[in-house]
Design an enzyme around this catalytic site. Structure first.
Site, PDB file in Angstrom:
ATOM      1  N   VAL A  99      -2.694  -2.171   1.719  1.00  0.00           N
ATOM      2  CA  VAL A  99      -2.013  -2.991   0.724  1.00  0.00           C
ATOM      3  C   VAL A  99      -0.514  -2.718   0.731  1.00  0.00           C
ATOM      4  CG1 VAL A  99      -1.865  -3.497  -1.757  1.00  0.00           C
ATOM      5  CG2 VAL A  99      -4.089  -3.065  -0.705  1.00  0.00           C
ATOM      6  N   GLU A 100      -0.161  -1.450   0.882  1.00  0.00           N
ATOM      7  CA  GLU A 100       1.246  -1.068   0.821  1.00  0.00           C
ATOM      8  C   GLU A 100       2.036  -1.548   2.035  1.00  0.00           C
ATOM      9  OE1 GLU A 100       3.007   0.392  -1.503  1.00  0.00           O
ATOM     10  OE2 GLU A 100       1.368   0.675  -2.914  1.00  0.00           O
ATOM     11  N   SER A 101       1.475  -1.335   3.226  1.00  0.00           N
ATOM     12  CA  SER A 101       2.257  -1.571   4.445  1.00  0.00           C
ATOM     13  C   SER A 101       1.488  -2.283   5.541  1.00  0.00           C
ATOM     14  CB  SER A 101       2.734  -0.221   4.999  1.00  0.00           C
ATOM     15  OG  SER A 101       1.615   0.568   5.382  1.00  0.00           O
ATOM     16  N   HIS A 200      -1.718  -5.968  -7.008  1.00  0.00           N
ATOM     17  CA  HIS A 200      -1.782  -4.756  -6.202  1.00  0.00           C
ATOM     18  C   HIS A 200      -3.167  -4.109  -6.262  1.00  0.00           C
ATOM     19  CE1 HIS A 200      -0.744  -0.467  -5.231  1.00  0.00           C
ATOM     20  NE2 HIS A 200       0.036  -1.049  -4.346  1.00  0.00           N
TER      21      HIS A 200
END
Length: 351
Positions: A99-101, A200
Site C-alpha cells: 500500500v505504501e510503495s 489506506h
C-alpha cells in the site's frame, strides 16, 4: 524448538552473522509457499466488511499490476514476515509496503517520503534512519523494516488498536486524535478522515483478504517461497562494493536490486552488511576475505592512510574529530591496533 533470528532480532543483537530458518512442519520440511503462513497470522481482516471486499476485488481486477508488485516483493517478503512475527504483530502488516510503495524500495513521493515503508525525512531521522549521499537507510529493507515495526508498535501502544495504529501511521497521531474526538468513537469505520487515510486501511485489508481467500476473487497468488531469498554478507569495514562485485563476478544490478538503500556502490559507509542470493553471496564473501577493496570517498568524506606510530587518538586529534566518531565511520573498536597503510574514512565537518 528451533530459534529463528530475523531482521529485527539481528539488528537488536547487533550481530551481522544471523541464522534464519523457515517455518517447519511436523515432518521437518518447510512450507513451499509463504501465503498460508501469512494468512494464518492475520488478525484484523473482516471478510465481509464492504470496503475491504471492494478493495480485494480492485486488486483482483488488475492482475498484471498485482503480479508486478509481488515480483518486487519476492526478494524481501520472507524477511518482512519473519520480522513481523518476531514482534508478535498481525501479519497483515507484512503487506503494508504494498500500500505504501507498491513494494518498490526506490519509491519516492512528492512529500519526500522514501523506501518500502515511505518514511518522510523527519520521521525517518527520528526512527534512526540515516540519509547520506552514499546510503539512505529508508531504502534499506532491513533498517526500514525495523524502524517501521517499531513505529507501528509505538502507535499501537498509543491507541491500543491496530486499525487506529495503521491510520495514525498515515495521518499522524495528532490528526487521528482529533478525528476520534470528533466522532466520539474509537471505531475506525466511524471516523471522518482525509480520503488518503480513509482508503489506506481498507486497501491493506482488501489485499489481505485477497491473500486469505484468493479463490473467492478468482485469482491465483504468484509463487513466493517460504524461505529467505538471500544471504547476508558482513562488511567489516566500508568497501568499494562495485569493485568487489566485479572481482567476484557478481552483477552490480543484482547488488542494487537486493540492497536498494545503497546509492553509491563505491562506498558502503553506514551499511554493515549486504544481502544477495546464496551463490552470489558466497562468491562475494570469498572475494572480500581474499582482497581489500577500499571505499571510494564520496562528497563530504576524505581518506587518511595510517602511518607508522599512528593511533586512533592521534589521527582523531590531527583531523579534529572524536575517537568515537572515527570508530563509527570505520566500524572499528576504540582499542583497535592500526596497521600502517590502512585507509580510514573521515567525514568532513563532523566530530
Amino acid at each position: 524448538m528451533t530459534t529463528r533470528l530475523g531482521w529485527v532480532g539481528a539488528m537488536l543483537a547487533l550481530a551481522l552473522t544471523c541464522l534464519y530458518g523457515g517455518v517447519a512442519r511436523a515432518d521437518g520440511s518447510t512450507d513451499e509457499s509463504i501465503w498460508p503462513r501469512i494468512a494464518a497470522g492475520m488478525r484484523m481482516v473482516d471478510p465481509e466488511q464492504p470496503e475491504t471486499v471492494t478493495w480485494a476485488r480492485h486488486y483482483a481486477q488488475h492482475p498484471l499490476q498485482f503480479e508486478q508488485m509481488m515480483a518486487r516483493a519476492e526478494p524481501f517478503l520472507w524477511y518482512i514476515v519473519e520480522a513481523v512475527e518476531l514482534r508478535d504483530m498481525p501479519l497483515e502488516i507484512a503487506l503494508l509496503p504494498a500500500v505504501e510503495s507498491g513494494f518498490d524500495a526506490q519509491a519516492r513521493s512528492q512529500r519526500g517520503a522514501g523506501g518500502l515503508w515511505q518514511f518522510v525525512p523527519g520521521t525517518g531521522s527520528a526512527m534512526g534512519l540515516s540519509a547520506a549521499s552514499n546510503y539512505d537507510a529508508r531504502g534499506d529493507v532491513v533498517a526500514s523494516t525495523r524502524a517501521a515495526l517499531t513505529y507501528l508498535h509505538n502507535l499501537h501502544d498509543s491507541f491500543d488498536n491496530w486499525l487506529l495504529a495503521l491510520a495514525a501511521y498515515n495521518v499522524g497521531r495528532g490528526k487521528l486524535r482529533q478525528a476520534l474526538r470528533a466522532a466520539d468513537s474509537r471505531n475506525f469505520w466511524d471516523l471522518t478522515l482525509p480520503r488518503e487515510t480513509r482508503e489506506h486501511v481498507p486497501r491493506l485489508l482488501g489485499l489481505a483478504l485477497l491473500v486469505k481467500q484468493p479463490e473467492r476473487f478468482g485469482i491465483t497468488l504468484p509463487p513466493i517461497a517460504n524461505h529467505q531469498a538471500g544471504q547476508i554478507v558482513t562488511l567489516r569495514q566500508p568497501v568499494n562494493l562495485a569493485a568487489a562485485a566485479d572481482a567476484a563476478g557478481v552483477d552490480r544490478g543484482l547488488v542494487r536490486e537486493y540492497n536498494p538503500g545503497l546509492l553509491d556502490l563505491g562506498n558502503t559507509t553506514g551499511k554493515p552488511f549486504v544481502l544477495l542470493p546464496e551463490a552470489e553471496a558466497e562468491r562475494l564473501r570469498t572475494t572480500l576475505a581474499k582482497s581489500h577493496f577500499p571505499a571510494r570517498p564520496t562528497p563530504g568524506q576524505k581518506v587518511v592512510v595510517v602511518a607508522p606510530g599512528d593511533s586512533l587518538w592521534l589521527i582523531a586529534r590531527r583531523h579534529q574529530v572524536s575517537v568515537r566518531a572515527l570508530c563509527a565511520w570505520n566500524r572499528i573498536r576504540p582499542d583497535s591496533v592500526l596497521r600502517p597503510g590502512r585507509r580510514l574514512l573521515i567525514e568532513h565537518g563532523a566530530s
